[in-house]
Design a protein around this motif. Structure first.
Motif, short mmCIF file in Angstrom:
data_model
loop_
_atom_site.label_atom_id
_atom_site.label_comp_id
_atom_site.label_asym_id
_atom_site.label_seq_id
_atom_site.Cartn_x
_atom_site.Cartn_y
_atom_site.Cartn_z
N LYS A 516 0.83 -1.20 0.00
CA LYS A 516 0.00 0.00 0.00
C LYS A 516 0.87 1.26 0.00
CE LYS A 516 -4.20 -1.93 2.02
NZ LYS A 516 -5.20 -1.84 3.11
N VAL A 519 2.29 1.62 -3.51
CA VAL A 519 1.32 2.20 -4.44
C VAL A 519 1.25 3.72 -4.26
CG1 VAL A 519 -1.15 2.37 -4.95
CG2 VAL A 519 -0.06 0.12 -4.75
N TYR A 543 -0.73 -3.41 -7.90
CA TYR A 543 -2.20 -3.57 -7.85
C TYR A 543 -2.58 -5.04 -7.95
CZ TYR A 543 -3.61 1.37 -8.13
OH TYR A 543 -3.86 2.69 -7.85
N MET A 544 -1.92 -5.77 -8.84
CA MET A 544 -2.22 -7.19 -8.99
C MET A 544 -1.92 -7.95 -7.70
SD MET A 544 -3.57 -8.15 -11.86
CE MET A 544 -3.16 -9.88 -11.99
N ILE A 546 -1.95 -6.74 -4.70
CA ILE A 546 -2.92 -6.36 -3.67
C ILE A 546 -4.25 -7.05 -3.93
CG2 ILE A 546 -4.31 -4.42 -2.81
CD1 ILE A 546 -1.84 -2.66 -3.18
N GLY A 547 -4.56 -7.24 -5.25
CA GLY A 547 -5.82 -7.87 -5.60
C GLY A 547 -6.77 -6.98 -6.36
N THR A 548 -6.34 -5.72 -6.63
CA THR A 548 -7.19 -4.80 -7.40
C THR A 548 -6.86 -4.97 -8.89
OG1 THR A 548 -5.54 -3.09 -6.98
CG2 THR A 548 -7.48 -3.12 -5.55
N VAL A 549 -7.44 -6.02 -9.46
CA VAL A 549 -7.09 -6.44 -10.82
C VAL A 549 -7.52 -5.42 -11.86
CG1 VAL A 549 -7.41 -8.25 -12.56
CG2 VAL A 549 -7.26 -8.86 -10.13
N GLU A 550 -8.68 -4.80 -11.69
CA GLU A 550 -9.20 -3.87 -12.69
C GLU A 550 -8.25 -2.71 -12.91
OE1 GLU A 550 -13.10 -2.66 -11.62
OE2 GLU A 550 -13.99 -4.65 -11.90
N GLU A 551 -7.71 -2.16 -11.79
CA GLU A 551 -6.77 -1.04 -11.92
C GLU A 551 -5.51 -1.47 -12.66
OE1 GLU A 551 -8.42 -1.80 -9.30
OE2 GLU A 551 -9.22 -0.03 -8.27
N ALA A 552 -5.03 -2.69 -12.37
CA ALA A 552 -3.83 -3.19 -13.04
C ALA A 552 -4.06 -3.35 -14.54
CB ALA A 552 -3.42 -4.52 -12.42
N GLU A 554 -6.27 -1.85 -16.39
CA GLU A 554 -6.43 -0.53 -16.99
C GLU A 554 -5.07 0.12 -17.28
OE1 GLU A 554 -8.41 3.78 -15.80
OE2 GLU A 554 -9.08 1.97 -14.75
#
Length: 617
Positions: A516, A519, A543-544, A546-552, A554
């Motif tokens: 975090k 990031v 991001y990947m 952490i688990g926030t796949v959509e941001e990665a 994008e």
């Protein structure tokens, strides 16, 4: 062969031999002289390549640095297939010719002995050779100023009108390289125009001086820029000065350059208005500052303080000889000027006026070591005059002997005590040289030497933000991420806030698993400089994890759009689609990655696996 010809031949051979030795010692060094003002050299090289490619008006609307040197280098590139090596050899040749013209100027003004002595002094002033070996304008300006003076005195002696015009062209070319060079031809023109019988000569001289500038004005109008502009950077330096050498003519100390450009709005006349309001607001302060700058100018140093002179002498052993350092040449020249004033002869006094105007052109506007180099020939002529007249010591009267003893003693005391008198400046020089050396070793991958140099710089500035940052980079490259974080955090807490600092903080946190925080610092780095592919890539990876796949995803898609020449932009997105079993899209992206990086075994293996998956599907 006469003694005079033997002396001239000796001087020429000495200049040629020293330049051959310098060339041999430096030619194998990576980046061939790039450690002298690499940004300036890169700029001149790029603009000269534009000219040689046929872009004769150049791509810049308002040219940033001296167009006189850009077109000179461009012409060399035009006929030598963009050979920087040939350009440097030509500049060595200009240096030898300049030395010959120094001899001729000294002979025309004060006799053959002074001319020969001036030539020897010039041949032994080694820093000028270092500037000749770089893609910088100083050797060209030195050549043009000396040629202009020589032609001017030849024209005066022979009453040749065309030589006056040609002398003016030389000074006009020097003016297009460095605008402050105009002061000397202005004084020469006045010396002609005040006499009625010489006014035609003065008019032709001025016409020659302004001819090339007129051509530049036409170029500026066609390009859509400010018609009177010569160099936009020159205006900034004139007003603001350089952080590593001195204040400018104004009061600012390292101001924000974009603010100055915005205030001037690209107009040279508006810039002059800003400059005048700056000076007129406090004339006593301005006069005091000029006095301080004059003192600093004559104490002098050969290279700007951010150049690591010790490192330069390690690379080029020739410079360890020192030759005639400026700390010796300057007192000799000043004593020579004092003797000229005492001589009460028109030629001597005229030279004093030229010498003072040349010094003023540097002192008033700048005190940067390289800006003084074009006028070193004048210092050599004055120094030669000092030596020649001192040799006639026994012919002088008793009172004059006393006066000269006092003058010589005064200047010797000033030279011997310069270390104590300028301790503050020397400490600053030492700090910057050590820091620069650490940067060079860091770039070469020698982390131990880099650490030693940077830690030594802390003796001169214990609270150095830059040193703390560089120590953090060193520890990061060693894989000691916690130690790196300690140094980088210190730099951040001291107010160091650059994209590189945030980037290294983010990478250090990334390696220690504090995703975090990583990031957050990746985002800070991108806020300062959004054009960083590696930071965008690292942010997507974080991001990947952490688990926030959509941001990665994008970010990876953005990288493909914004960086179409980066193979890993396609590779990362292809791997994501492959993991989601979107084999067709993955295969298309991986093929593009292979096109950008052919022969990569990992990409080839991934492609083979995707093709197999497509067949099975």
């Amino acid at each position: 062969m006469s003694k005079r010809k033997i002396c001239i031949l000796t001087v020429v051979l000495l200049m040629v031999i020293l330049r051959i030795i310098y060339f041999i010692q430096i030619k194998d060094y990576p980046g061939f002289s790039i450690f002298l003002f690499p940004d300036d050299q890169e700029y001149y090289d790029r603009m000269a390549r534009e000219f040689s490619a046929g872009s004769y008006l150049l791509s810049e609307v308002n040219i940033t640095r001296g167009p006189g040197y850009i077109y000179f280098l461009g012409l060399i590139y035009k006929f030598t297939a963009n050979s920087a090596l040939v350009a440097r050899i030509i500049q060595f040749g200009l240096g030898v010719i300049t030395g010959l013209m120094v001899i001729q100027c000294g002979t025309l003004m004060f006799g053959g002995v002074v001319g020969i002595l001036a030539g020897f002094l010039y041949s032994l002033y080694l820093p000028i050779i270092a500037y000749e070996a770089a893609l910088l304008m100083m050797p060209l300006i030195a050549f043009l100023v000396t040629a202009g003076l020589w032609l001017f005195f030849c024209a005066r002696r022979n009453r040749n009108l065309w030589l006056f015009a040609l002398s003016g062209v030389c000074f006009g070319w020097a003016f297009l390289c460095r605008p402050n060079s105009l002061i000397l031809p202005f004084v020469l023109a006045v010396s002609l125009l005040i006499r009625k019988k010489h006014r035609i000569c003065g008019v032709l001289f001025l016409a020659g001086t302004m001819s090339l500038y007129s051509a530049l004005i036409v170029r500026n109008i066609v390009a859509g820029g400010d018609p009177l502009n010569i160099t936009t950077q020159g205006e900034i330096v004139l007003l603001s000065g350089h952080w590593h050498d001195s204040d400018g003519i104004g009061w600012y100390r390292t101001p924000n350059e974009p603010q100055i450009i915005q205030r001037a709005g690209g107009s040279f006349l508006r810039f002059l208005s800003i400059l005048w309001s700056d000076i007129s607001s406090n004339i006593p302060r301005w006069a005091t500052k000029q006095a301080v700058k004059t003192y600093a100018f004559f104490l002098g140093y050969e290279f700007p303080q951010f150049i690591d002179v010790q490192f330069l002498r390690e690379v080029v052993p020739l410079l360890r000889l020192r030759g005639i350092p400026f700390g010796v040449l300057s007192p000799l020249a000043l004593i020579g000027v004092a003797l000229m004033l005492a001589a009460r002869k028109s030629t001597e006094r005229l030279f004093v006026v030229y010498f003072v105007s040349a010094c003023a052109s540097v002192i008033i506007f700048y005190i940067i070591a390289r800006f003084r180099q074009p006028f070193i020939p004048l210092f050599c002529i004055a120094g030669g005059y000092c030596i020649a007249r001192t040799a006639e010591w026994l012919k002088l009267r008793y009172v004059k002997r006393i006066i000269i003893i006092i003058v010589v003693f005064g200047f010797l005391v000033m030279a011997l005590n310069s270390k104590a008198l300028t301790r503050k400046y020397r400490m600053s020089f030492a700090y910057n040289q050590l820091l620069n050396r650490g940067n060079l070793y860091l770039a070469q991958g020698d982390l131990d030497k880099a650490e030693i140099a940077i830690k030594r710089s802390l003796r001169f500035d214990p609270a150095s933000k830059m040193a703390a940052f560089l120590l953090g980079v060193i520890e990061f490259q060693r894989g000691k991420y916690n130690e790196a974080l300690a140094h980088l955090t210190d730099a951040w807490m001291m107010g160091y806030a650059t994209d590189q600092l945030y980037k290294h903080l983010a990478m250090a946190y990334h390696h220690t698993g504090e995703l975090k925080k990583a990031v957050g610092f990746y985002k800070k780095s991108l806020d300062v400089n959004a054009d960083q592919f590696d930071v965008w890539n690292n942010l997507a990876t974080a991001y990947m994890q952490i688990g926030t796949v959509e941001e990665a995803v994008e970010i990876w898609q953005k990288n493909v759009r914004d960086y179409p020449d980066k193979f890993n932009a396609y590779y990362n997105l292809a791997c994501y689609y492959a993991n989601n079993q979107e084999y067709k899209r993955a295969h298309s992206l991986m093929r593009e990655a292979e096109r950008l990086k052919p022969g990569d075994e990992l990409i080839h293996e991934k492609l083979r696996m995707l093709e197999k998956a497509l067949k099975e599907q």
